[in-house]
Design a protein around this motif. Structure first.
Motif, PDB file in Angstrom:
ATOM      1  N   GLY A 193       6.015   1.224   1.449  1.00  0.00           N
ATOM      2  CA  GLY A 193       6.515   0.057   2.176  1.00  0.00           C
ATOM      3  C   GLY A 193       7.641   0.346   3.150  1.00  0.00           C
ATOM      4  O   GLY A 193       8.144  -0.579   3.794  1.00  0.00           O
ATOM      5  N   HIS A 194       8.033   1.619   3.294  1.00  0.00           N
ATOM      6  CA  HIS A 194       9.129   1.965   4.201  1.00  0.00           C
ATOM      7  C   HIS A 194       8.587   2.669   5.438  1.00  0.00           C
ATOM      8  O   HIS A 194       7.793   3.620   5.318  1.00  0.00           O
ATOM      9  N   ASP A 195       9.037   2.230   6.594  1.00  0.00           N
ATOM     10  CA  ASP A 195       8.676   2.877   7.850  1.00  0.00           C
ATOM     11  C   ASP A 195       9.461   4.185   7.962  1.00  0.00           C
ATOM     12  O   ASP A 195      10.693   4.173   8.057  1.00  0.00           O
ATOM     13  N   VAL A 196       8.739   5.302   7.919  1.00  0.00           N
ATOM     14  CA  VAL A 196       9.396   6.616   7.844  1.00  0.00           C
ATOM     15  C   VAL A 196      10.325   6.854   9.030  1.00  0.00           C
ATOM     16  O   VAL A 196      11.390   7.461   8.887  1.00  0.00           O
ATOM     17  N   ARG A 197       9.947   6.349  10.190  1.00  0.00           N
ATOM     18  CA  ARG A 197      10.781   6.600  11.378  1.00  0.00           C
ATOM     19  C   ARG A 197      12.100   5.837  11.324  1.00  0.00           C
ATOM     20  O   ARG A 197      13.045   6.172  12.007  1.00  0.00           O
ATOM     21  N   ARG A 198      12.163   4.799  10.524  1.00  0.00           N
ATOM     22  CA  ARG A 198      13.389   3.991  10.447  1.00  0.00           C
ATOM     23  C   ARG A 198      14.305   4.404   9.303  1.00  0.00           C
ATOM     24  O   ARG A 198      15.388   3.831   9.157  1.00  0.00           O
ATOM     25  N   LEU A 199      13.866   5.335   8.483  1.00  0.00           N
ATOM     26  CA  LEU A 199      14.696   5.738   7.339  1.00  0.00           C
ATOM     27  C   LEU A 199      15.751   6.737   7.802  1.00  0.00           C
ATOM     28  O   LEU A 199      15.413   7.762   8.387  1.00  0.00           O
ATOM     29  N   ASP A 200      17.021   6.463   7.508  1.00  0.00           N
ATOM     30  CA  ASP A 200      18.021   7.492   7.792  1.00  0.00           C
ATOM     31  C   ASP A 200      17.972   8.516   6.645  1.00  0.00           C
ATOM     32  O   ASP A 200      17.335   8.277   5.615  1.00  0.00           O
ATOM     33  N   PRO A 201      18.609   9.674   6.822  1.00  0.00           N
ATOM     34  CA  PRO A 201      18.482  10.735   5.811  1.00  0.00           C
ATOM     35  C   PRO A 201      18.894  10.273   4.411  1.00  0.00           C
ATOM     36  O   PRO A 201      18.271  10.661   3.410  1.00  0.00           O
ATOM     37  N   HIS A 202      19.931   9.453   4.315  1.00  0.00           N
ATOM     38  CA  HIS A 202      20.364   9.002   2.998  1.00  0.00           C
ATOM     39  C   HIS A 202      19.291   8.110   2.353  1.00  0.00           C
ATOM     40  O   HIS A 202      18.932   8.290   1.182  1.00  0.00           O
TER      41      HIS A 202
ATOM     42  N   THR B 176       0.856  -1.185   0.000  1.00  0.00           N
ATOM     43  CA  THR B 176       0.000   0.000   0.000  1.00  0.00           C
ATOM     44  C   THR B 176       0.897   1.243   0.000  1.00  0.00           C
ATOM     45  O   THR B 176       1.799   1.342   0.829  1.00  0.00           O
ATOM     46  N   PRO B 177       0.697   2.172  -0.935  1.00  0.00           N
ATOM     47  CA  PRO B 177       1.645   3.294  -1.039  1.00  0.00           C
ATOM     48  C   PRO B 177       1.737   4.118   0.242  1.00  0.00           C
ATOM     49  O   PRO B 177       2.823   4.525   0.628  1.00  0.00           O
ATOM     50  N   ILE B 178       0.592   4.329   0.904  1.00  0.00           N
ATOM     51  CA  ILE B 178       0.629   5.141   2.125  1.00  0.00           C
ATOM     52  C   ILE B 178      -0.243   4.513   3.194  1.00  0.00           C
ATOM     53  O   ILE B 178      -1.416   4.208   2.958  1.00  0.00           O
ATOM     54  N   LEU B 179       0.379   4.333   4.337  1.00  0.00           N
ATOM     55  CA  LEU B 179      -0.326   3.772   5.479  1.00  0.00           C
ATOM     56  C   LEU B 179       0.036   4.638   6.694  1.00  0.00           C
ATOM     57  O   LEU B 179       1.204   4.736   7.061  1.00  0.00           O
ATOM     58  N   VAL B 180      -0.959   5.307   7.228  1.00  0.00           N
ATOM     59  CA  VAL B 180      -0.730   6.205   8.368  1.00  0.00           C
ATOM     60  C   VAL B 180      -1.608   5.720   9.513  1.00  0.00           C
ATOM     61  O   VAL B 180      -2.821   5.593   9.356  1.00  0.00           O
ATOM     62  N   ASP B 181      -0.988   5.427  10.649  1.00  0.00           N
ATOM     63  CA  ASP B 181      -1.736   4.843  11.760  1.00  0.00           C
ATOM     64  C   ASP B 181      -1.410   5.598  13.056  1.00  0.00           C
ATOM     65  O   ASP B 181      -0.285   5.551  13.534  1.00  0.00           O
ATOM     66  N   ALA B 182      -2.404   6.316  13.558  1.00  0.00           N
ATOM     67  CA  ALA B 182      -2.294   7.024  14.848  1.00  0.00           C
ATOM     68  C   ALA B 182      -1.086   7.972  14.876  1.00  0.00           C
ATOM     69  O   ALA B 182      -0.361   8.048  15.865  1.00  0.00           O
ATOM     70  N   LEU B 183      -0.914   8.701  13.779  1.00  0.00           N
ATOM     71  CA  LEU B 183       0.203   9.648  13.672  1.00  0.00           C
ATOM     72  C   LEU B 183      -0.054  10.902  14.514  1.00  0.00           C
ATOM     73  O   LEU B 183      -1.111  11.517  14.419  1.00  0.00           O
ATOM     74  N   SER B 184       0.939  11.263  15.316  1.00  0.00           N
ATOM     75  CA  SER B 184       0.911  12.562  16.000  1.00  0.00           C
ATOM     76  C   SER B 184       2.243  13.248  15.784  1.00  0.00           C
ATOM     77  O   SER B 184       3.290  12.595  15.689  1.00  0.00           O
ATOM     78  N   LYS B 185       2.180  14.590  15.696  1.00  0.00           N
ATOM     79  CA  LYS B 185       3.393  15.378  15.487  1.00  0.00           C
ATOM     80  C   LYS B 185       3.227  16.729  16.175  1.00  0.00           C
ATOM     81  O   LYS B 185       2.167  17.343  16.098  1.00  0.00           O
ATOM     82  N   ALA B 186       4.275  17.148  16.862  1.00  0.00           N
ATOM     83  CA  ALA B 186       4.258  18.476  17.496  1.00  0.00           C
ATOM     84  C   ALA B 186       5.545  19.194  17.128  1.00  0.00           C
ATOM     85  O   ALA B 186       6.565  18.566  16.830  1.00  0.00           O
ATOM     86  N   TYR B 187       5.511  20.523  17.143  1.00  0.00           N
ATOM     87  CA  TYR B 187       6.728  21.316  16.972  1.00  0.00           C
ATOM     88  C   TYR B 187       7.115  21.902  18.329  1.00  0.00           C
ATOM     89  O   TYR B 187       6.269  22.099  19.187  1.00  0.00           O
TER      90      TYR B 187
END
Ligand SMILES: Nc1ncnc2c1ncn2[C@@H]1O[C@H](COP(=O)(O)OP(=O)(O)OP(=O)(O)O)[C@@H](O)[C@H]1O
Ligand SMILES: [Mg+2]
Length: 276
Positions: free
Chosen positions: A73-82, A7-18
């Motif tokens: 298919g990539h977990d965004v939190r596990r991707l390093d910048p490269h 699935t191209p995009i899967l978002v589950d219980a996402l929270s973000k604060a600045y």
């Protein structure tokens, strides 16, 4: 992307604060949605509701604080910048309100940039860029410096650049806001025509009611929360056919907000173009 692709995009219980400590500002709160291959999803909502922040997370430019976000298919939190920049370079195309073309380069040179970064040999890159510029009806302008192009032509160069690598996912932040009604509609129609063959998934952040008939689904953000995920009733092709096979409905056009002052949001997605 193969048909058995994730699935191209899967978002589950996402929270973000600045911010941090006492100055923390929650921006996205407990967001959950998925987007299917070939789907066109529009993100709408008032200014400051978190649309660009969400798009930046889907572009792997920002990381979620909580929740799971998988992009292609990539977990965004596990991707390093490269890894994130490689994913963007190889599989994503970005379109911006103010285009972010490289001034001083020709239309063709601008469209070549993602291919050159991918290591495509120059002659092949130039050929492919010429094909795309032809597809956006700019064949006669390909050797012009982009400074000399009209606003509508610049947006078409930006479309060509976003599509030149055949991306699986296209992320667009207010792609029609600098265009008048006719050019805004034409740009979206062109995007639909150019992605029809590849079946790319398209996410568009927009304030522009004139183009909402292009959406398969509209997600509304309010104060960082997702309100709805309805299908617009007026889209003619909300049937069994895939989004990739569809054609856009006519939309009612009104004035553009090209005179809107520059804001922080332009600079936010700029790192995508540097592709680390
Ligand atoms: N880097 C940052 N640091 C602190 N706050 C930020 C940052 N980026 C965004 N914000 C805040 O987060 C909130 C959401 O911003 P965001 O740019 O995602 O909204 P938006 O829906 O895209 O707005 P607009 O329609 O005006 O572009 C706003 O209150 C904004 O001020
Ligand atoms: Mg924004």
């Amino acid at each position: 992307m193969p048909h058995n692709a994730p699935t191209p995009i899967l978002v589950d219980a996402l929270s973000k604060a600045y911010g941090r400590g006492t100055t923390i500002t929650p921006v996205l709160r407990d967001i959950t949605f998925t987007v299917d291959r070939g789907e066109w999803v529009f993100l709408v909502g008032p200014s400051g509701s978190g649309k660009t922040t969400l798009l930046s997370i889907l572009g792997c430019v920002l990381s979620p604080d909580q929740g799971r976000v998988e992009v292609l298919g990539h977990d965004v939190r596990r991707l390093d910048p490269h890894a994130a920049s490689q994913l963007r370079l190889r599989h994503m195309g970005f379109i911006f309100q103010r285009f972010h073309l490289i001034r001083g380069l020709t239309a063709q040179e601008n469209v070549c940039v993602p291919l050159t970064l991918q290591g495509v040999p120059e002659a092949a890159a130039r050929r492919r860029a010429a094909e795309l510029l032809d597809a956006v009806a700019l064949a006669d302008h390909r050797n012009k410096n982009v400074r000399k192009l009209s606003v509508g032509q610049c947006q078409r160069v930006a479309l060509a650049r976003a599509l030149v690598t055949n991306p699986d996912l296209i992320l667009a932040d207010e792609p029609t806001a600098s265009l008048d009604g006719q050019h805004g509609h034409a740009a979206m129609q062109l995007l639909r025509d150019l992605t029809a063959r590849t079946g790319a998934t398209v996410i568009v952040v927009t304030h522009d009611p004139r183009i909402q008939s292009f959406a398969d689904r509209v997600l509304t953000l309010e104060n960082g929360c997702l309100c709805s995920g309805e299908q617009p009733a007026d889209r003619p092709d909300n049937d069994d056919s895939t989004a990739a096979d569809s054609t856009a409905a006519d939309s009612t056009l009104s004035e553009s907000n090209a005179a809107e002052p520059a804001t922080r949001r332009d600079s936010e997605l700029q790192p995508i173009l540097s592709l680390g």
